[in-house]
Design a protein around this motif. Structure first.
Motif, PDB file in Angstrom:
ATOM      1  N   ILE A  83       0.831  -1.215   0.000  1.00 57.53           N
ATOM      2  CA  ILE A  83       0.000   0.000   0.000  1.00 57.53           C
ATOM      3  C   ILE A  83       0.860   1.258   0.000  1.00 57.53           C
ATOM      4  O   ILE A  83       0.417   2.325  -0.435  1.00 57.53           O
ATOM      5  CB  ILE A  83      -0.944   0.007   1.225  1.00 57.53           C
ATOM      6  CG1 ILE A  83      -1.838  -1.230   1.210  1.00 57.53           C
ATOM      7  CG2 ILE A  83      -1.815   1.246   1.263  1.00 57.53           C
ATOM      8  CD1 ILE A  83      -2.783  -1.310   0.030  1.00 57.53           C
ATOM      9  N   VAL A  84       2.106   1.137   0.433  1.00 57.51           N
ATOM     10  CA  VAL A  84       2.987   2.308   0.558  1.00 57.51           C
ATOM     11  C   VAL A  84       3.187   3.054  -0.763  1.00 57.51           C
ATOM     12  O   VAL A  84       3.085   4.289  -0.793  1.00 57.51           O
ATOM     13  CB  VAL A  84       4.341   1.896   1.181  1.00 57.51           C
ATOM     14  CG1 VAL A  84       5.354   3.048   1.090  1.00 57.51           C
ATOM     15  CG2 VAL A  84       4.148   1.492   2.633  1.00 57.51           C
ATOM     16  N   PRO A  85       3.496   2.365  -1.899  1.00 54.46           N
ATOM     17  CA  PRO A  85       3.667   3.132  -3.144  1.00 54.46           C
ATOM     18  C   PRO A  85       2.408   3.893  -3.563  1.00 54.46           C
ATOM     19  O   PRO A  85       2.497   4.960  -4.183  1.00 54.46           O
ATOM     20  CB  PRO A  85       4.039   2.055  -4.180  1.00 54.46           C
ATOM     21  CG  PRO A  85       3.652   0.759  -3.565  1.00 54.46           C
ATOM     22  CD  PRO A  85       3.798   0.947  -2.099  1.00 54.46           C
ATOM     23  N   ILE A  86       1.233   3.375  -3.220  1.00 53.13           N
ATOM     24  CA  ILE A  86      -0.007   4.084  -3.531  1.00 53.13           C
ATOM     25  C   ILE A  86      -0.096   5.371  -2.708  1.00 53.13           C
ATOM     26  O   ILE A  86      -0.440   6.434  -3.228  1.00 53.13           O
ATOM     27  CB  ILE A  86      -1.232   3.191  -3.257  1.00 53.13           C
ATOM     28  CG1 ILE A  86      -1.182   1.932  -4.133  1.00 53.13           C
ATOM     29  CG2 ILE A  86      -2.535   3.945  -3.512  1.00 53.13           C
ATOM     30  CD1 ILE A  86      -2.286   0.941  -3.850  1.00 53.13           C
ATOM     31  N   LEU A  87       0.238   5.264  -1.435  1.00 50.46           N
ATOM     32  CA  LEU A  87       0.202   6.442  -0.563  1.00 50.46           C
ATOM     33  C   LEU A  87       1.277   7.457  -0.951  1.00 50.46           C
ATOM     34  O   LEU A  87       1.054   8.666  -0.850  1.00 50.46           O
ATOM     35  CB  LEU A  87       0.382   6.011   0.900  1.00 50.46           C
ATOM     36  CG  LEU A  87      -0.762   5.154   1.467  1.00 50.46           C
ATOM     37  CD1 LEU A  87      -0.407   4.656   2.871  1.00 50.46           C
ATOM     38  CD2 LEU A  87      -2.057   5.951   1.510  1.00 50.46           C
ATOM     39  N   ILE A  88       2.426   6.965  -1.397  1.00 44.77           N
ATOM     40  CA  ILE A  88       3.472   7.873  -1.891  1.00 44.77           C
ATOM     41  C   ILE A  88       2.966   8.620  -3.120  1.00 44.77           C
ATOM     42  O   ILE A  88       3.177   9.829  -3.262  1.00 44.77           O
ATOM     43  CB  ILE A  88       4.756   7.090  -2.224  1.00 44.77           C
ATOM     44  CG1 ILE A  88       5.402   6.557  -0.939  1.00 44.77           C
ATOM     45  CG2 ILE A  88       5.754   7.980  -2.972  1.00 44.77           C
ATOM     46  CD1 ILE A  88       6.593   5.650  -1.190  1.00 44.77           C
ATOM     47  N   THR A  89       2.282   7.906  -4.007  1.00 45.43           N
ATOM     48  CA  THR A  89       1.702   8.539  -5.195  1.00 45.43           C
ATOM     49  C   THR A  89       0.696   9.611  -4.800  1.00 45.43           C
ATOM     50  O   THR A  89       0.659  10.699  -5.394  1.00 45.43           O
ATOM     51  CB  THR A  89       1.010   7.489  -6.082  1.00 45.43           C
ATOM     52  OG1 THR A  89       1.963   6.495  -6.466  1.00 45.43           O
ATOM     53  CG2 THR A  89       0.422   8.126  -7.326  1.00 45.43           C
ATOM     54  N   PHE A  90      -0.121   9.319  -3.800  1.00 47.81           N
ATOM     55  CA  PHE A  90      -1.090  10.307  -3.315  1.00 47.81           C
ATOM     56  C   PHE A  90      -0.383  11.568  -2.819  1.00 47.81           C
ATOM     57  O   PHE A  90      -0.798  12.690  -3.128  1.00 47.81           O
ATOM     58  CB  PHE A  90      -1.937   9.721  -2.185  1.00 47.81           C
ATOM     59  CG  PHE A  90      -2.975   8.727  -2.641  1.00 47.81           C
ATOM     60  CD1 PHE A  90      -3.225   8.529  -3.988  1.00 47.81           C
ATOM     61  CD2 PHE A  90      -3.703   7.983  -1.726  1.00 47.81           C
ATOM     62  CE1 PHE A  90      -4.183   7.620  -4.411  1.00 47.81           C
ATOM     63  CE2 PHE A  90      -4.662   7.066  -2.136  1.00 47.81           C
ATOM     64  CZ  PHE A  90      -4.900   6.887  -3.479  1.00 47.81           C
ATOM     65  N   MET A  91       0.695  11.367  -2.063  1.00 47.49           N
ATOM     66  CA  MET A  91       1.425  12.515  -1.524  1.00 47.49           C
ATOM     67  C   MET A  91       2.038  13.354  -2.637  1.00 47.49           C
ATOM     68  O   MET A  91       1.946  14.595  -2.633  1.00 47.49           O
ATOM     69  CB  MET A  91       2.522  12.038  -0.568  1.00 47.49           C
ATOM     70  CG  MET A  91       3.395  13.148   0.000  1.00 47.49           C
ATOM     71  SD  MET A  91       2.473  14.316   1.034  1.00 47.49           S
ATOM     72  CE  MET A  91       2.359  13.358   2.552  1.00 47.49           C
ATOM     73  N   ILE A  92       2.657  12.699  -3.623  1.00 45.45           N
ATOM     74  CA  ILE A  92       3.242  13.422  -4.749  1.00 45.45           C
ATOM     75  C   ILE A  92       2.159  14.159  -5.525  1.00 45.45           C
ATOM     76  O   ILE A  92       2.348  15.305  -5.961  1.00 45.45           O
ATOM     77  CB  ILE A  92       3.997  12.449  -5.681  1.00 45.45           C
ATOM     78  CG1 ILE A  92       5.145  11.766  -4.941  1.00 45.45           C
ATOM     79  CG2 ILE A  92       4.556  13.189  -6.895  1.00 45.45           C
ATOM     80  CD1 ILE A  92       5.817  10.678  -5.754  1.00 45.45           C
ATOM     81  N   THR A  93       1.011  13.509  -5.710  1.00 44.44           N
ATOM     82  CA  THR A  93      -0.103  14.129  -6.437  1.00 44.44           C
ATOM     83  C   THR A  93      -0.580  15.389  -5.732  1.00 44.44           C
ATOM     84  O   THR A  93      -0.838  16.417  -6.378  1.00 44.44           O
ATOM     85  CB  THR A  93      -1.274  13.129  -6.576  1.00 44.44           C
ATOM     86  OG1 THR A  93      -0.821  11.949  -7.236  1.00 44.44           O
ATOM     87  CG2 THR A  93      -2.420  13.744  -7.366  1.00 44.44           C
ATOM     88  N   VAL A  94      -0.703  15.317  -4.414  1.00 43.64           N
ATOM     89  CA  VAL A  94      -1.106  16.498  -3.639  1.00 43.64           C
ATOM     90  C   VAL A  94      -0.106  17.631  -3.831  1.00 43.64           C
ATOM     91  O   VAL A  94      -0.488  18.793  -4.052  1.00 43.64           O
ATOM     92  CB  VAL A  94      -1.226  16.135  -2.138  1.00 43.64           C
ATOM     93  CG1 VAL A  94      -1.367  17.402  -1.295  1.00 43.64           C
ATOM     94  CG2 VAL A  94      -2.426  15.230  -1.901  1.00 43.64           C
TER      95      VAL A  94
END
Length: 287
Positions: A83-94
């Motif tokens: 799940i971590v790469p998905i959350l990293i993607t969310f952070m970068i997107t924000v």
């Protein structure tokens, strides 16, 4: 009047086309997030016995991920699981779309001090100096200036119109200002939904990672019989907490930035409404 609205329409379409396209950007950010997870967080240097893991990424090493132990904070985050790469993607997107909104809204605010612009235009309208107010709009070059310019252009056209009575002219003027405002709003609000959505979804995805980690922890607790596997138990709990931390952090940042940009948009629309009222009052007084 129709021609003026059409020009504004073309300007807004051009501005919207210049923004980031989520359908293109988000998949790219997902690839970047996965690469960060694999090659930055998963770098062998973040784990014990790095010399045995080779180079590149722990995910592609000959050693099973469950048998290695992190030596740095980045390694600890890597152990958070899939799940971590998905959350990293969310952070970068924000972060990416926040920078985009910041620059777009700064451009929409126009040149110079917006409060001074509003005061100057209102002062000129009180003296019925419409042409000078139009020149101020050209210098302002922002969303407020665009709307005010459309309103003042309609103001001048209606002043010379002899086919409509005063009430009909007021209705036409109000409609022109509303249409110009409506054309500007999509550019101001574009991609705001992404920040709003991630403020909620990041927490839910993190909760999924938390649940997966707790499942692993309780499985380790139950599979060991009388002597539970302490290492597997702690790994499951740490995975749950890592996902929780990343999700809460991303969600908190997204919500704060969303509210910040929403307040800036509200400020711009308030300035538009303030000058629009002055235009209507000036027209009613001098026509």
């Amino acid at each position: 009047m129709e021609m003026n609205v059409s020009k504004n329409d073309e300007q807004v379409v051009a501005k919207k086309a210049g923004g980031l396209n989520p359908a293109v950007i988000i998949p790219i950010l997902l690839v970047i997030g996965i690469c960060i997870y694999l090659f930055v967080l998963g770098s062998p240097g973040n784990f014990k016995d790095a010399d045995k893991l080779g180079s590149g990424s722990v995910a592609f090493s000959s050693v099973e991920g469950k048998d290695i132990h992190p030596e740095s904070f980045l390694g600890i985050i890597y152990k958070g699981g899939i799940i971590v790469p998905i959350l990293i993607t969310f952070m970068i997107t924000v972060i990416v779309f926040s920078f985009e909104r910041y620059f777009i809204l700064s451009k929409a605010a126009g040149k110079g001090n917006l409060d001074n612009f509003v005061v100057k235009v209102r002062s000129l309208l009180n003296q019925n100096r419409v042409d000078e107010a139009l020149e101020e709009c050209d210098r302002q070059e922002g969303s407020v200036g665009n709307v005010v310019k459309e309103g003042l252009t309609t103001y001048k056209a209606l002043s010379n119109d002899t086919t409509l009575n005063k009430e009909q002219k007021m209705v036409a003027l109000n409609k022109a200002i509303e249409e110009a405002t409506t054309l500007e709003m999509p550019m101001l609000e574009k991609n705001m939904m992404i920040l709003s959505t991630l403020g909620t979804v990041a927490t839910l995805i993190a909760l999924l990672g938390t649940v997966i980690g707790m499942i692993k922890a309780f499985f380790a607790l139950g599979s060991g019989g009388g002597t539970p596997d302490a290492a597997a138990l702690s790994t499951g709990i740490s995975e749950a907490l890592i996902n929780t931390a990343l999700g809460i952090g991303t969600s908190a940042i997204a919500i704060m930035l969303y509210n910040f940009f929403t307040s800036k948009i509200d400020g711009l629309t308030y300035k538009i409404d303030e000058i629009a009222m002055s235009i209507q009052q000036s027209f009613a007084e001098f026509n």
